[in-house]
Design an enzyme around this catalytic site. Structure first.
Site, PDB file in Angstrom:
ATOM      1  N   TYR A  48       3.085 -14.990 -13.563  1.00 29.54           N
ATOM      2  CA  TYR A  48       2.278 -14.197 -13.130  1.00 29.54           C
ATOM      3  C   TYR A  48       0.716 -14.453 -13.250  1.00 29.54           C
ATOM      4  O   TYR A  48      -0.118 -14.394 -12.377  1.00 29.54           O
ATOM      5  CB  TYR A  48       2.380 -12.660 -13.845  1.00 29.54           C
ATOM      6  CG  TYR A  48       1.655 -11.221 -13.053  1.00 29.54           C
ATOM      7  CD1 TYR A  48       1.753 -10.693 -11.861  1.00 29.54           C
ATOM      8  CD2 TYR A  48       0.631 -10.925 -13.814  1.00 29.54           C
ATOM      9  CE1 TYR A  48       1.140  -9.747 -11.696  1.00 29.54           C
ATOM     10  CE2 TYR A  48      -0.021 -10.038 -13.643  1.00 29.54           C
ATOM     11  CZ  TYR A  48       0.171  -9.101 -12.436  1.00 29.54           C
ATOM     12  OH  TYR A  48      -0.739  -8.249 -11.917  1.00 29.54           O
ATOM     13  N   ALA A  49       0.855 -15.082 -14.700  1.00 33.88           N
ATOM     14  CA  ALA A  49      -0.736 -15.578 -14.775  1.00 33.88           C
ATOM     15  C   ALA A  49      -1.281 -16.532 -14.039  1.00 33.88           C
ATOM     16  O   ALA A  49      -2.058 -16.920 -13.335  1.00 33.88           O
ATOM     17  CB  ALA A  49      -0.827 -16.017 -16.440  1.00 33.88           C
TER      18      ALA A  49
ATOM     19  N   ALA B 268       0.822  -1.164   0.098  1.00 35.22           N
ATOM     20  CA  ALA B 268       0.016  -0.255  -0.116  1.00 35.22           C
ATOM     21  C   ALA B 268       0.752   1.215  -0.008  1.00 35.22           C
ATOM     22  O   ALA B 268       0.209   2.280   0.227  1.00 35.22           O
ATOM     23  CB  ALA B 268      -0.859   0.031   1.173  1.00 35.22           C
TER      24      ALA B 268
ATOM     25  N   ASP C 219       7.839  -8.323   4.748  1.00 30.89           N
ATOM     26  CA  ASP C 219       7.675  -8.902   3.278  1.00 30.89           C
ATOM     27  C   ASP C 219       6.668 -10.074   3.467  1.00 30.89           C
ATOM     28  O   ASP C 219       6.659 -10.927   4.137  1.00 30.89           O
ATOM     29  CB  ASP C 219       9.149  -9.637   3.301  1.00 30.89           C
ATOM     30  CG  ASP C 219       9.128 -10.491   2.001  1.00 30.89           C
ATOM     31  OD1 ASP C 219       8.192 -10.707   1.445  1.00 30.89           O
ATOM     32  OD2 ASP C 219      10.474 -10.911   1.644  1.00 30.89           O
ATOM     33  N   VAL C 220       5.633  -9.790   2.703  1.00 30.91           N
ATOM     34  CA  VAL C 220       4.332 -10.823   2.781  1.00 30.91           C
ATOM     35  C   VAL C 220       4.588 -12.263   2.233  1.00 30.91           C
ATOM     36  O   VAL C 220       4.003 -13.083   2.670  1.00 30.91           O
ATOM     37  CB  VAL C 220       3.189 -10.366   1.968  1.00 30.91           C
ATOM     38  CG1 VAL C 220       2.731  -9.120   2.363  1.00 30.91           C
ATOM     39  CG2 VAL C 220       3.535 -10.178   0.437  1.00 30.91           C
TER      40      VAL C 220
ATOM     41  N   ALA D 135       0.125 -17.159 -11.029  1.00 25.80           N
ATOM     42  CA  ALA D 135      -0.093 -16.775  -9.704  1.00 25.80           C
ATOM     43  C   ALA D 135      -1.745 -16.038  -9.695  1.00 25.80           C
ATOM     44  O   ALA D 135      -2.397 -16.351  -8.583  1.00 25.80           O
ATOM     45  CB  ALA D 135       0.784 -15.627  -9.188  1.00 25.80           C
ATOM     46  N   LYS D 136      -1.973 -15.082 -10.697  1.00 28.30           N
ATOM     47  CA  LYS D 136      -3.163 -14.660 -10.444  1.00 28.30           C
ATOM     48  C   LYS D 136      -4.335 -15.685 -10.611  1.00 28.30           C
ATOM     49  O   LYS D 136      -5.482 -15.334 -10.097  1.00 28.30           O
ATOM     50  CB  LYS D 136      -3.151 -13.460 -11.618  1.00 28.30           C
ATOM     51  CG  LYS D 136      -2.086 -12.391 -11.160  1.00 28.30           C
ATOM     52  CD  LYS D 136      -2.577 -11.843  -9.984  1.00 28.30           C
ATOM     53  CE  LYS D 136      -1.792 -10.434  -9.584  1.00 28.30           C
ATOM     54  NZ  LYS D 136      -1.824 -10.056  -8.244  1.00 28.30           N
TER      55      LYS D 136
ATOM     56  N   SER E 262      -6.072 -10.614 -11.631  1.00 22.99           N
ATOM     57  CA  SER E 262      -5.617  -9.837 -12.803  1.00 22.99           C
ATOM     58  C   SER E 262      -6.265 -10.539 -14.033  1.00 22.99           C
ATOM     59  O   SER E 262      -6.519 -11.823 -13.997  1.00 22.99           O
ATOM     60  CB  SER E 262      -4.208  -9.807 -13.029  1.00 22.99           C
ATOM     61  OG  SER E 262      -3.773  -9.229 -14.236  1.00 22.99           O
TER      62      SER E 262
HETATM   63  P1  NAP Z   1       2.883  -1.362  -7.787  1.00 21.08           P
HETATM   64  O1  NAP Z   1       2.734  -0.011  -7.980  1.00 21.08           O
HETATM   65  O2  NAP Z   1       3.958  -2.024  -8.209  1.00 21.08           O
HETATM   66  O3  NAP Z   1       2.870  -1.694  -6.253  1.00 21.08           O
HETATM   67  C1  NAP Z   1       3.063  -2.814  -5.753  1.00 21.08           C
HETATM   68  C2  NAP Z   1       3.453  -2.711  -4.206  1.00 21.08           C
HETATM   69  O4  NAP Z   1       3.726  -3.753  -3.332  1.00 21.08           O
HETATM   70  C3  NAP Z   1       4.768  -1.736  -4.323  1.00 21.08           C
HETATM   71  O5  NAP Z   1       4.543  -0.653  -3.068  1.00 21.08           O
HETATM   72  C4  NAP Z   1       5.760  -3.012  -3.686  1.00 21.08           C
HETATM   73  O6  NAP Z   1       6.860  -2.520  -3.026  1.00 21.08           O
HETATM   74  C5  NAP Z   1       4.871  -3.924  -2.860  1.00 21.08           C
HETATM   75  N1  NAP Z   1       5.513  -5.217  -2.503  1.00 21.08           N
HETATM   76  C6  NAP Z   1       6.216  -5.953  -3.481  1.00 21.08           C
HETATM   77  N2  NAP Z   1       6.714  -6.739  -3.069  1.00 21.08           N
HETATM   78  C7  NAP Z   1       6.059  -6.890  -1.717  1.00 21.08           C
HETATM   79  C8  NAP Z   1       6.397  -8.006  -0.606  1.00 21.08           C
HETATM   80  N3  NAP Z   1       7.083  -8.873  -0.522  1.00 21.08           N
HETATM   81  N4  NAP Z   1       5.895  -7.530   0.615  1.00 21.08           N
HETATM   82  C9  NAP Z   1       5.163  -6.344   0.794  1.00 21.08           C
HETATM   83  N5  NAP Z   1       4.947  -5.507  -0.226  1.00 21.08           N
HETATM   84  C10 NAP Z   1       5.497  -5.721  -1.407  1.00 21.08           C
HETATM   85  O7  NAP Z   1       1.849  -2.237  -8.408  1.00 21.08           O
HETATM   86  P2  NAP Z   1       0.137  -1.842  -8.589  1.00 21.08           P
HETATM   87  O8  NAP Z   1       0.132  -1.799 -10.042  1.00 21.08           O
HETATM   88  O9  NAP Z   1      -0.303  -0.868  -7.653  1.00 21.08           O
HETATM   89  O10 NAP Z   1      -0.172  -3.312  -8.654  1.00 21.08           O
HETATM   90  C11 NAP Z   1      -1.123  -3.903  -7.171  1.00 21.08           C
HETATM   91  C12 NAP Z   1      -1.559  -5.148  -7.482  1.00 21.08           C
HETATM   92  O11 NAP Z   1      -2.440  -5.129  -8.410  1.00 21.08           O
HETATM   93  C13 NAP Z   1      -0.698  -6.197  -7.660  1.00 21.08           C
HETATM   94  O12 NAP Z   1      -0.979  -7.442  -6.985  1.00 21.08           O
HETATM   95  C14 NAP Z   1      -0.747  -6.379  -8.986  1.00 21.08           C
HETATM   96  O13 NAP Z   1      -0.444  -7.675  -9.501  1.00 21.08           O
HETATM   97  C15 NAP Z   1      -2.371  -6.072  -9.549  1.00 21.08           C
HETATM   98  N6  NAP Z   1      -2.700  -5.534 -10.846  1.00 21.08           N
HETATM   99  C16 NAP Z   1      -2.003  -4.379 -11.245  1.00 21.08           C
HETATM  100  C17 NAP Z   1      -2.611  -4.422 -12.661  1.00 21.08           C
HETATM  101  C18 NAP Z   1      -2.249  -2.853 -13.292  1.00 21.08           C
HETATM  102  O14 NAP Z   1      -2.366  -2.834 -14.552  1.00 21.08           O
HETATM  103  N7  NAP Z   1      -1.068  -2.151 -12.683  1.00 21.08           N
HETATM  104  C19 NAP Z   1      -3.439  -5.088 -13.376  1.00 21.08           C
HETATM  105  C20 NAP Z   1      -3.809  -6.094 -12.816  1.00 21.08           C
HETATM  106  C21 NAP Z   1      -3.552  -6.450 -11.402  1.00 21.08           C
HETATM  107  P3  NAP Z   1       8.119  -2.101  -3.590  1.00 21.08           P
HETATM  108  O15 NAP Z   1       8.088  -0.685  -4.473  1.00 21.08           O
HETATM  109  O16 NAP Z   1       9.148  -2.009  -2.457  1.00 21.08           O
HETATM  110  O17 NAP Z   1       8.604  -3.193  -4.571  1.00 21.08           O
END
Ligand code: NAP
Length: 249
Positions: free
Chosen positions: A150-151, A10, A59-60, A153-154, A138
């Site tokens: 990723y696919a 977040a 770290d989740v 996992a999702k 996703s």
């Molecule tokens: P993002 O901007 O990359 O943000 C993801 C956040 O998760 C980052 O703050 C990251 O921290 C944190 N994170 C990564 N590994 C972690 C861990 N092990 N423990 C705790 N936090 C961790 O991604 P987003 O685009 O907002 O995506 C959020 C979710 O929506 C994800 O699950 C993504 O797969 C899903 N999603 C996104 C899209 C899209 O188009 N953006 C589409 C479909 C699904 P760091 O910055 O330190 O790495």
């Protein structure tokens, strides 16, 4: 009533928007990310708007880290009864170039992370006789070139969500998944870089393929999360909602 919500990943992007939205819905929010300091912007935005939030570093994908983080939330904010498993990473590559580490890292954060967090939080939900779990899937769950890890996992998040709904429903706990389409965040910005486009070019190209004619925003996903987490949504469980500007699945 004020409930305690925990949102992973977040510090920015979709997770930050969900945290802000759940706070404006009246919940106290634990803003969790890898680095607690990186959560400051989200926490400040919530408190500046009159809400209540704390930053938690964890770290989740690590069991001990997750247990410690949930204990910290209980102590500082109260027992969480809303959980949004949003933390995510990308390690895109075509299958023949995908390393063991690319696979393990992605499955570790998304799928193992959602499992560890849900297992740690569910006991507080069971005690409260109320819970709302939202998992970020996703449209890539339907298959996407360069994203075998990723696919998988999702798609796994969807089966996980439905199973939680079946197991935990009797305790007043719902579990639902949101499957976003193209959302403008740092994650999609990184994808644009990888394929050699500017982010603006990438947004225009993506919008052409989306029926509503635009890319999604983090707030579009936060609105769906708000619905699933609401008190009145207790009969909606085990669902996967594609939030993609048009039909999917
Ligand atoms: P993002 O901007 O990359 O943000 C993801 C956040 O998760 C980052 O703050 C990251 O921290 C944190 N994170 C990564 N590994 C972690 C861990 N092990 N423990 C705790 N936090 C961790 O991604 P987003 O685009 O907002 O995506 C959020 C979710 O929506 C994800 O699950 C993504 O797969 C899903 N999603 C996104 C899209 C899209 O188009 N953006 C589409 C479909 C699904 P760091 O910055 O330190 O790495």
């Amino acid at each position: 009533m004020t409930r305690v919500a925990l949102v992973t990943g977040a510090a920015r992007g979709i997770g930050a928007a969900i945290a802000r939205r759940l706070a404006s819905d009246g919940n106290a929010v634990a803003v969790l990310d890898l680095d607690a300091a990186a959560c400051a912007d989200t926490v400040d935005a919530i408190t500046a708007a009159g809400g209540q939030a704390i930053a938690v570093g964890a770290d989740v994908s690590d069991s001990a880290s997750v247990e410690a983080a949930v204990a910290e939330v209980v102590e500082r904010l109260g027992a969480p009864t809303i959980l949004v498993n949003n933390a995510g990473i990308l390690r895109d590559n075509l299958l023949f170039k995908m390393t063991d580490d690319d696979w393990d890292a992605v499955l570790g954060v998304h799928l193992r992370g959602a499992f560890l967090m849900s297992r740690a939080v569910q006991k507080h939900m069971v005690d409260a006789g109320f819970g709302r779990i939202v998992n970020l899937s996703s449209t890539s769950a339907l298959g996407n070139r360069g994203q075998a890890n990723y696919a998988a996992a999702k798609a796994g998040m969807q089966g996980f969500t439905k199973t939680l709904a079946i197991e935990l429903g009797r305790y007043g706990i719902t579990a639902n998944a949101i499957a976003p389409g193209f959302i403008a965040t740092d994650m999609t910005r990184a994808t644009a870089e990888r394929i050699g486009m500017t982010f603006d070019e990438f947004l225009v190209a993506a919008a052409k393929e989306i029926p509503v004619g635009r890319a999604g925003t983090p707030e579009d996903i936060a609105a769906a999360a708000s619905f699933f987490c609401a008190e009145e949504s207790g009969f909606t469980s085990g669902q996967v909602l594609y939030v993609a500007g048009g039909p999917k699945a």
